[in-house]
Design an enzyme around this catalytic site. Structure first.
Site, PDB file in Angstrom:
ATOM      1  N   TYR A  13       1.100  -1.119  -0.012  1.00 28.52           N
ATOM      2  CA  TYR A  13      -0.072  -0.094  -0.046  1.00 28.52           C
ATOM      3  C   TYR A  13       0.910   1.292   0.031  1.00 28.52           C
ATOM      4  O   TYR A  13       0.265   2.395  -0.075  1.00 28.52           O
ATOM      5  CB  TYR A  13      -1.095  -0.055   1.210  1.00 28.52           C
ATOM      6  CG  TYR A  13      -1.935  -1.104   1.347  1.00 28.52           C
ATOM      7  CD1 TYR A  13      -2.080  -1.993   0.236  1.00 28.52           C
ATOM      8  CD2 TYR A  13      -2.673  -1.166   2.385  1.00 28.52           C
ATOM      9  CE1 TYR A  13      -2.953  -3.136   0.439  1.00 28.52           C
ATOM     10  CE2 TYR A  13      -3.325  -2.395   2.724  1.00 28.52           C
ATOM     11  CZ  TYR A  13      -3.711  -3.278   1.431  1.00 28.52           C
ATOM     12  OH  TYR A  13      -4.583  -4.338   1.669  1.00 28.52           O
ATOM     13  N   HIS A  19       0.506 -11.568   2.319  1.00 29.27           N
ATOM     14  CA  HIS A  19      -0.260 -10.845   1.605  1.00 29.27           C
ATOM     15  C   HIS A  19      -1.263 -11.826   0.700  1.00 29.27           C
ATOM     16  O   HIS A  19      -2.408 -11.643   0.578  1.00 29.27           O
ATOM     17  CB  HIS A  19       0.381  -9.945   0.820  1.00 29.27           C
ATOM     18  CG  HIS A  19      -0.684  -8.582   0.240  1.00 29.27           C
ATOM     19  ND1 HIS A  19      -0.293  -7.368   0.530  1.00 29.27           N
ATOM     20  CD2 HIS A  19      -1.840  -8.827   0.038  1.00 29.27           C
ATOM     21  CE1 HIS A  19      -1.371  -6.754   0.132  1.00 29.27           C
ATOM     22  NE2 HIS A  19      -2.204  -7.417  -0.314  1.00 29.27           N
TER      23      HIS A  19
END
Length: 274
Positions: A57, A113
């Site tokens: 991010y 992730h």
């Protein structure tokens, strides 16, 4: 082992690691720099205590800055971040990099992730980091039944949490039930359908009718539906009104019939590739 019970009074659930996590929080995907800091400041000022970020991010520094500036005791906040597969070849360095960027003493929860080459070794590095006090809980993101059955026998620590895409158009009940059966908490990303799909989901006739009955927004009904299914929610927003709205989930309850009506909306329609 079975589903870990949500406590709607404390608005938390106890993870199998022995740490409590809030039932609702804010996701920071696509929030960068000042916008990210401002959104988190709004969320924390309105009682938000769960923050979700990730290496990919590109905002861990901003998340850390907002946490440090908040004045809220560190042990009252819960910060999640994630290692991306391109970090799995040197997970120890990746963990230290996350700690340095966040600069908030420790990481409450670190996830992988999504599956990738070296994921077992990366998870084992997180297990070591827990022993070293760098991380408190560890888990996985975008792992489903097949992946979990292959992965879990190779690691020592049962994940505290698995985070997957979950919303009324992609409910994944079989996966949720399987994860719960292992004593693992489930968290949903894209709880409002995700980019390009939110408008349709919030305008769904069934959800709108239920919302009108409760004098709530469609978003609040969807988030409450998740909570009643045993799924933690982390909707992302930088809009102060939406951030506030996303916290007001505990002064109403959906009936069994209303839950059934929303359950019937499942299209098995995934909105991202993970």
């Amino acid at each position: 082992m079975a589903e870990r019970a949500f406590n709607f009074e404390t608005q938390t659930v106890m993870l199998n690691s022995g740490h409590e996590i809030p039932l609702n929080g804010i996701g920071t995907y696509s929030l960068l720099e000042e916008e990210c800091e401002n959104a988190l400041t709004e969320a924390m000022s309105r009682g938000g205590r769960l923050i979700d970020t990730a290496f990919m991010y590109h905002n861990e520094e901003s998340v850390g800055a907002a946490v440090r500036k908040s004045g809220i005791p560190r042990d009252e906040l819960f910060v999640t971040t994630k290692l991306y597969p391109n970090q799995f070849n040197d997970p120890e360095a990746a963990i230290d990099e996350a700690l340095k960027k966040l600069n908030i003493e420790y990481i409450d929860l670190m996830l992988l992730h999504h599956p990738g080459d070296g994921d077992v070794a990366a998870y084992q590095a997180m297990e070591q980091a827990v022993k070293q006090g760098k991380i408190r809980s560890i888990g996985l993101s975008n792992w489903y039944i097949k992946e979990l059955k292959e992965f879990l026998p190779q690691v020592e620590t049962t994940p505290a949490l698995v985070q997957n895409e979950i919303h009324p158009y992609y409910q994944d009940d079989e996966v949720i039930e399987y994860i719960h059966s292992l004593g693992i908490v489930v968290q949903g990303w894209y709880p409002l359908g995700g980019r390009g799909h939110t408008r349709e989901l919030l305008g769904d006739e069934t959800i709108v009718k239920i919302a009108e009955k409760h004098k709530k927004s469609a978003a609040q009904v969807i988030l409450r539906w998740n909570l009643q299914k045993g799924v933690i929610v982390i909707p992302g927003s930088s809009d102060p009104d939406h951030i506030q709205e996303n916290t007001e989930l505990y002064d109403f309850e959906l009936t069994k019939e209303e839950m059934k009506q929303i359950n019937a909306l499942d299209r098995h329609e995934k909105h991202d590739w993970y």
